[in-house]
Design a protein around this motif. Structure first.
Motif, PDB file in Angstrom:
ATOM      1  N   ASN A  45       0.814  -1.207   0.000  1.00  0.00           N
ATOM      2  CA  ASN A  45       0.000   0.000   0.000  1.00  0.00           C
ATOM      3  C   ASN A  45       0.848   1.259   0.000  1.00  0.00           C
ATOM      4  N   ILE A  49       3.743   0.006  -4.758  1.00  0.00           N
ATOM      5  CA  ILE A  49       2.728   0.167  -5.783  1.00  0.00           C
ATOM      6  C   ILE A  49       2.674   1.638  -6.174  1.00  0.00           C
ATOM      7  N   LYS A  50       2.939   1.918  -7.423  1.00  0.00           N
ATOM      8  CA  LYS A  50       2.980   3.299  -7.887  1.00  0.00           C
ATOM      9  C   LYS A  50       1.986   3.490  -9.018  1.00  0.00           C
ATOM     10  N   GLN A  51       1.460   4.700  -9.102  1.00  0.00           N
ATOM     11  CA  GLN A  51       0.556   5.003 -10.187  1.00  0.00           C
ATOM     12  C   GLN A  51       1.335   5.127 -11.492  1.00  0.00           C
ATOM     13  N   LYS A  52       0.632   4.873 -12.581  1.00  0.00           N
ATOM     14  CA  LYS A  52       1.259   4.984 -13.893  1.00  0.00           C
ATOM     15  C   LYS A  52       1.649   6.443 -14.140  1.00  0.00           C
ATOM     16  N   VAL A  54       2.285  10.082 -15.711  1.00  0.00           N
ATOM     17  CA  VAL A  54       1.516  10.873 -16.673  1.00  0.00           C
ATOM     18  C   VAL A  54       2.227  10.923 -18.015  1.00  0.00           C
ATOM     19  N   ASP A 181       8.342  13.470 -11.960  1.00  0.00           N
ATOM     20  CA  ASP A 181       8.012  14.163 -10.724  1.00  0.00           C
ATOM     21  C   ASP A 181       8.315  15.645 -10.887  1.00  0.00           C
ATOM     22  N   ARG A 217      -5.458  12.813 -22.104  1.00  0.00           N
ATOM     23  CA  ARG A 217      -4.589  13.795 -21.459  1.00  0.00           C
ATOM     24  C   ARG A 217      -4.796  15.181 -22.071  1.00  0.00           C
TER      25      ARG A 217
END
Length: 265
Positions: A45, A49-52, A54, A181, A217
């Motif tokens: 959690n 686990i990372k978000q895809k 952008v 980032d 996007r």
């Protein structure tokens, strides 16, 4: 912590150092795949686990190459910032414990980063035009001295030192990264010191951004920067037409992706 360990090593001061709470990458993958299994759940959690992202890695490197060019062009006229950037790197190399050193942004060496490797369209950048004009001017001056009887050292002593310093340090700047980032503390520090707003140097065109991201996007950007109503009218357009229309709507609005924005604290 159930799968974490520690590394013991000898520091620069000759004393034993211990880095605790480290996890093998393989163990993190296992923990992520067994997210409901005891201690692994916390890892699953958290960082494992990372978000895809952008942006793709290629687009991120292209964007940060344009950011690098803008910082270079801005610093070429700011000897005070150039001197501080150079001295900070020298001081950290000599005086700071290696684990507390910041990411190297000023590459104090005899070469320039080749931004075209990451941004094929970088030659169209206004920032590159600014820095190349200065670089070409000083290159011709130095080459003329090298071909004469005067040493370059004696000649440079007679020149405005701040101009040469600012140029040489500025072209050594390299903030290109594939990490999705916001700018690091070091990069944001330079941008703040230079009062750099990337909207003065970059805008989202088909070539610099829009053709490299998906339709969702683009529509999302128009919704945020222009209006949700206008964005809704674009949903049924094909990609080529969408890019063209979105470019027109976004022109002059100074929209920036997060990794080109200056971080404020």
């Amino acid at each position: 912590m159930a799968v974490a360990g520690a590394v013991v090593f000898i520091g620069h001061d000759g004393k034993v150092k211990v880095e605790r709470g480290l996890i093998w990458r393989e163990d993190m993958r296992k923990a992520a795949s067994n997210g409901n299994d005891g201690a692994g759940a916390g890892v699953a959690n958290g960082e494992a686990i990372k978000q895809k992202p952008v942006h793709s890695e290629r687009l991120t490197r292209m964007l940060t190459a344009h950011r690098t060019a803008a910082i270079q062009a801005s610093m070429a006229n700011r000897a005070d910032v150039a001197l501080a950037a150079m001295v900070s790197q020298l001081a950290e190399r000599l005086l700071a414990d290696y684990r507390s050193r910041s990411r190297v942004v000023v590459q104090i060496n005899m070469g320039r980063p080749n931004l075209k490797n990451d941004a094929q369209n970088i030659d169209q950048s206004r920032a590159v035009a600014v820095i190349e004009d200065k670089f070409t001017l000083w290159t011709s001056r130095v080459e003329a001295v090298v071909g004469s009887d005067m040493s370059s050292f004696d000649w440079l002593l007679q020149q405005p030192q701040e101009d040469v310093l600012a140029l040489c340090v500025s072209v050594s700047i390299n903030t290109v990264t594939s990490r999705e980032d916001s700018p690091t503390v070091e990069v944001s520090g330079l941008m703040s010191a230079l009062s750099l707003d990337m909207a003065d140097w970059w805008e989202p065109t088909a070539d610099t951004y829009l053709s490299h991201v998906g339709k969702d996007r683009i529509i999302g950007i128009v919704a945020d920067a222009v209006s949700p109503q206008i964005a809704h009218t674009l949903t049924k357009l094909k990609k080529e037409e969408l890019i063209k229309v979105a470019e027109e709507h976004l022109s002059g609005l100074r929209w920036l992706p997060d990794n080109l924005k200056k971080v404020t604290t």
